[in-house]
Design a protein around this motif. Sequence first.
Motif, PDB file in Angstrom:
ATOM      1  N   ALA A  34      17.088  11.497   6.111  1.00  0.00           N
ATOM      2  CA  ALA A  34      15.864  11.503   5.310  1.00  0.00           C
ATOM      3  C   ALA A  34      15.949  10.433   4.238  1.00  0.00           C
ATOM      4  N   LEU A  35      14.788   9.876   3.925  1.00  0.00           N
ATOM      5  CA  LEU A  35      14.645   8.913   2.846  1.00  0.00           C
ATOM      6  C   LEU A  35      13.537   9.380   1.918  1.00  0.00           C
ATOM      7  N   HIS A  36      13.802   9.344   0.635  1.00  0.00           N
ATOM      8  CA  HIS A  36      12.786   9.646  -0.377  1.00  0.00           C
ATOM      9  C   HIS A  36      12.700   8.416  -1.268  1.00  0.00           C
ATOM     10  N   LEU A  37      11.581   7.716  -1.224  1.00  0.00           N
ATOM     11  CA  LEU A  37      11.457   6.382  -1.794  1.00  0.00           C
ATOM     12  C   LEU A  37      10.383   6.338  -2.873  1.00  0.00           C
ATOM     13  N   TYR A  38      10.635   5.527  -3.891  1.00  0.00           N
ATOM     14  CA  TYR A  38       9.632   5.283  -4.919  1.00  0.00           C
ATOM     15  C   TYR A  38       9.581   3.787  -5.168  1.00  0.00           C
ATOM     16  N   ALA A  39       8.395   3.180  -5.000  1.00  0.00           N
ATOM     17  CA  ALA A  39       8.217   1.738  -5.161  1.00  0.00           C
ATOM     18  C   ALA A  39       7.205   1.472  -6.259  1.00  0.00           C
ATOM     19  N   THR A  40       7.528   0.506  -7.123  1.00  0.00           N
ATOM     20  CA  THR A  40       6.712   0.296  -8.319  1.00  0.00           C
ATOM     21  C   THR A  40       6.012  -1.055  -8.383  1.00  0.00           C
ATOM     22  N   VAL A  73       6.604   7.382  -2.337  1.00  0.00           N
ATOM     23  CA  VAL A  73       5.640   7.429  -3.435  1.00  0.00           C
ATOM     24  C   VAL A  73       5.437   5.990  -3.907  1.00  0.00           C
ATOM     25  N   LEU A  74       4.192   5.531  -3.877  1.00  0.00           N
ATOM     26  CA  LEU A  74       3.847   4.184  -4.315  1.00  0.00           C
ATOM     27  C   LEU A  74       3.113   4.247  -5.645  1.00  0.00           C
ATOM     28  N   ASP A  75       3.540   3.459  -6.603  1.00  0.00           N
ATOM     29  CA  ASP A  75       2.743   3.321  -7.811  1.00  0.00           C
ATOM     30  C   ASP A  75       1.398   2.701  -7.430  1.00  0.00           C
ATOM     31  N   GLU A  76       0.322   3.189  -8.012  1.00  0.00           N
ATOM     32  CA  GLU A  76      -1.008   2.692  -7.651  1.00  0.00           C
ATOM     33  C   GLU A  76      -1.141   1.183  -7.869  1.00  0.00           C
ATOM     34  N   SER A  77      -0.405   0.641  -8.823  1.00  0.00           N
ATOM     35  CA  SER A  77      -0.479  -0.797  -9.085  1.00  0.00           C
ATOM     36  C   SER A  77      -0.055  -1.619  -7.866  1.00  0.00           C
ATOM     37  N   CYS A  85       5.342   9.956 -17.967  1.00  0.00           N
ATOM     38  CA  CYS A  85       5.289   9.265 -16.676  1.00  0.00           C
ATOM     39  C   CYS A  85       6.715   9.202 -16.139  1.00  0.00           C
ATOM     40  N   ALA A  86       7.021  10.059 -15.185  1.00  0.00           N
ATOM     41  CA  ALA A  86       8.386  10.154 -14.672  1.00  0.00           C
ATOM     42  C   ALA A  86       8.825   8.883 -13.968  1.00  0.00           C
ATOM     43  N   GLY A  87       7.856   8.057 -13.533  1.00  0.00           N
ATOM     44  CA  GLY A  87       8.206   6.847 -12.807  1.00  0.00           C
ATOM     45  C   GLY A  87       8.478   5.652 -13.676  1.00  0.00           C
ATOM     46  N   ALA A  88       8.530   5.821 -14.982  1.00  0.00           N
ATOM     47  CA  ALA A  88       8.664   4.693 -15.902  1.00  0.00           C
ATOM     48  C   ALA A  88      10.020   3.999 -15.815  1.00  0.00           C
ATOM     49  N   HIS A  89      11.016   4.666 -15.236  1.00  0.00           N
ATOM     50  CA  HIS A  89      12.353   4.070 -15.151  1.00  0.00           C
ATOM     51  C   HIS A  89      12.499   3.105 -13.983  1.00  0.00           C
ATOM     52  N   GLY A  90      11.493   2.994 -13.113  1.00  0.00           N
ATOM     53  CA  GLY A  90      11.570   2.040 -12.009  1.00  0.00           C
ATOM     54  C   GLY A  90      11.839   2.692 -10.671  1.00  0.00           C
ATOM     55  N   GLU A  91      11.883   1.835  -9.645  1.00  0.00           N
ATOM     56  CA  GLU A  91      11.954   2.328  -8.273  1.00  0.00           C
ATOM     57  C   GLU A  91      13.333   2.877  -7.938  1.00  0.00           C
ATOM     58  N   LEU A  92      13.381   3.686  -6.879  1.00  0.00           N
ATOM     59  CA  LEU A  92      14.640   4.247  -6.417  1.00  0.00           C
ATOM     60  C   LEU A  92      14.524   4.676  -4.959  1.00  0.00           C
ATOM     61  N   GLN A 103      16.153  14.861  -9.427  1.00  0.00           N
ATOM     62  CA  GLN A 103      15.221  15.620 -10.262  1.00  0.00           C
ATOM     63  C   GLN A 103      14.102  14.722 -10.784  1.00  0.00           C
ATOM     64  N   ARG A 104      14.460  13.496 -11.138  1.00  0.00           N
ATOM     65  CA  ARG A 104      13.441  12.546 -11.586  1.00  0.00           C
ATOM     66  C   ARG A 104      12.459  12.247 -10.466  1.00  0.00           C
ATOM     67  N   TYR A 105      12.992  12.065  -9.249  1.00  0.00           N
ATOM     68  CA  TYR A 105      12.112  11.797  -8.110  1.00  0.00           C
ATOM     69  C   TYR A 105      11.171  12.975  -7.865  1.00  0.00           C
ATOM     70  N   ALA A 106      11.707  14.181  -7.985  1.00  0.00           N
ATOM     71  CA  ALA A 106      10.867  15.369  -7.791  1.00  0.00           C
ATOM     72  C   ALA A 106       9.729  15.390  -8.797  1.00  0.00           C
ATOM     73  N   LYS A 107       9.992  14.964 -10.026  1.00  0.00           N
ATOM     74  CA  LYS A 107       8.949  14.910 -11.049  1.00  0.00           C
ATOM     75  C   LYS A 107       7.930  13.824 -10.722  1.00  0.00           C
ATOM     76  N   ILE A 108       8.390  12.679 -10.232  1.00  0.00           N
ATOM     77  CA  ILE A 108       7.479  11.611  -9.811  1.00  0.00           C
ATOM     78  C   ILE A 108       6.543  12.125  -8.729  1.00  0.00           C
ATOM     79  N   ARG A 109       7.117  12.793  -7.754  1.00  0.00           N
ATOM     80  CA  ARG A 109       6.318  13.326  -6.637  1.00  0.00           C
ATOM     81  C   ARG A 109       5.311  14.352  -7.135  1.00  0.00           C
ATOM     82  N   ALA A 110       5.719  15.171  -8.108  1.00  0.00           N
ATOM     83  CA  ALA A 110       4.817  16.189  -8.635  1.00  0.00           C
ATOM     84  C   ALA A 110       3.647  15.564  -9.395  1.00  0.00           C
ATOM     85  N   GLN A 111       3.869  14.409 -10.023  1.00  0.00           N
ATOM     86  CA  GLN A 111       2.814  13.740 -10.776  1.00  0.00           C
ATOM     87  C   GLN A 111       1.908  12.877  -9.886  1.00  0.00           C
ATOM     88  N   ALA A 112       2.309  12.683  -8.639  1.00  0.00           N
ATOM     89  CA  ALA A 112       1.537  11.837  -7.727  1.00  0.00           C
ATOM     90  C   ALA A 112       0.349  12.602  -7.132  1.00  0.00           C
TER      91      ALA A 112
END
Length: 278
Positions: free
Chosen positions: A103-109, A163-167, A210-217, A251-260
């Motif tokens: 599994a991969l859980h990705l956040y791109a900013t 999870v993609l940042d809207e920007s 904004c849980a995603g403020a620390h950048g992608e992961l 945990q940070r990723y889970a918060k990002i996902r919850a705010q998406a």
Amino acid sequence: MARAENKETAGPATRLVARVARDCRLRRQWTQDQLGAEIGFSGAAVSAMETCAQPASDEMLVALERVLGEGMGVFEQAREFVRLDKLPAQFKDYALLEQRVLALHLYATLVVHGLFQTEAYARALIGGGYPPLSEQRVEELVEVRMSRKALFDREPVALIELVLDESVLRRPIGSGEIMREQLQHLAECAKRRNVTLQVLPLDCGLAGECAGAHGELNLVETPEHDHLIYLEPQDESLLIKDPGKVSTYAQRYAKIRAQALGPRESLGLIERLAGDQQ
């Protein structure tokens, strides 16, 4: 582009292909020009491959398998490993890991994650980067980036969440046409059963956080059920295995996902933005 320095930095798969191809050619008593004529490449291209001045392209390996392979599949099997040789050094270890994940859980900013990029988007992004790259190097990197998409259809199935940042959706790369194609591709990916795609809205910070403020992961689950974090700041590479740190990132990723936005709402936004591109 064939370069003398490539001979010193060529990876093991590139060197093996060069040696085997040369030995097979000499057994047939062919010149480099003759082999080139058989596989549809110039003699100079064959020379560059045999001296490791230029790694064999995917197309050349297919042709070498047809002409020299003798049914053994050596050049066919080498394709995956030669592609890995072409990757930037800092990405190679993660690329091998990515092929095996459960599994991969990705956040791109900033831009669309590499796994989800279209060929045209990737080419515009890589070709417009700094420092500037030769056209040949750009094509090599586009080729290996596209090869990573095999993960979507791999057996056993890999679960991929992005999870993609809207920007990212609103930042045009290449041209309006390229961006429209990219957004349409994201919409198609979002409809896959093994993919979950969500968008972190621009106004999520209005609630005071904004849980995603620390950048992608990238959060990775291996076949052994280990959980790792991969970060790539400014073309560097960092693979984090410490359980405490991984837990914090998870945990940070889970918060990002919850705010998406939810998957359906995210898909609707992507489709609307694709329609807006001219």
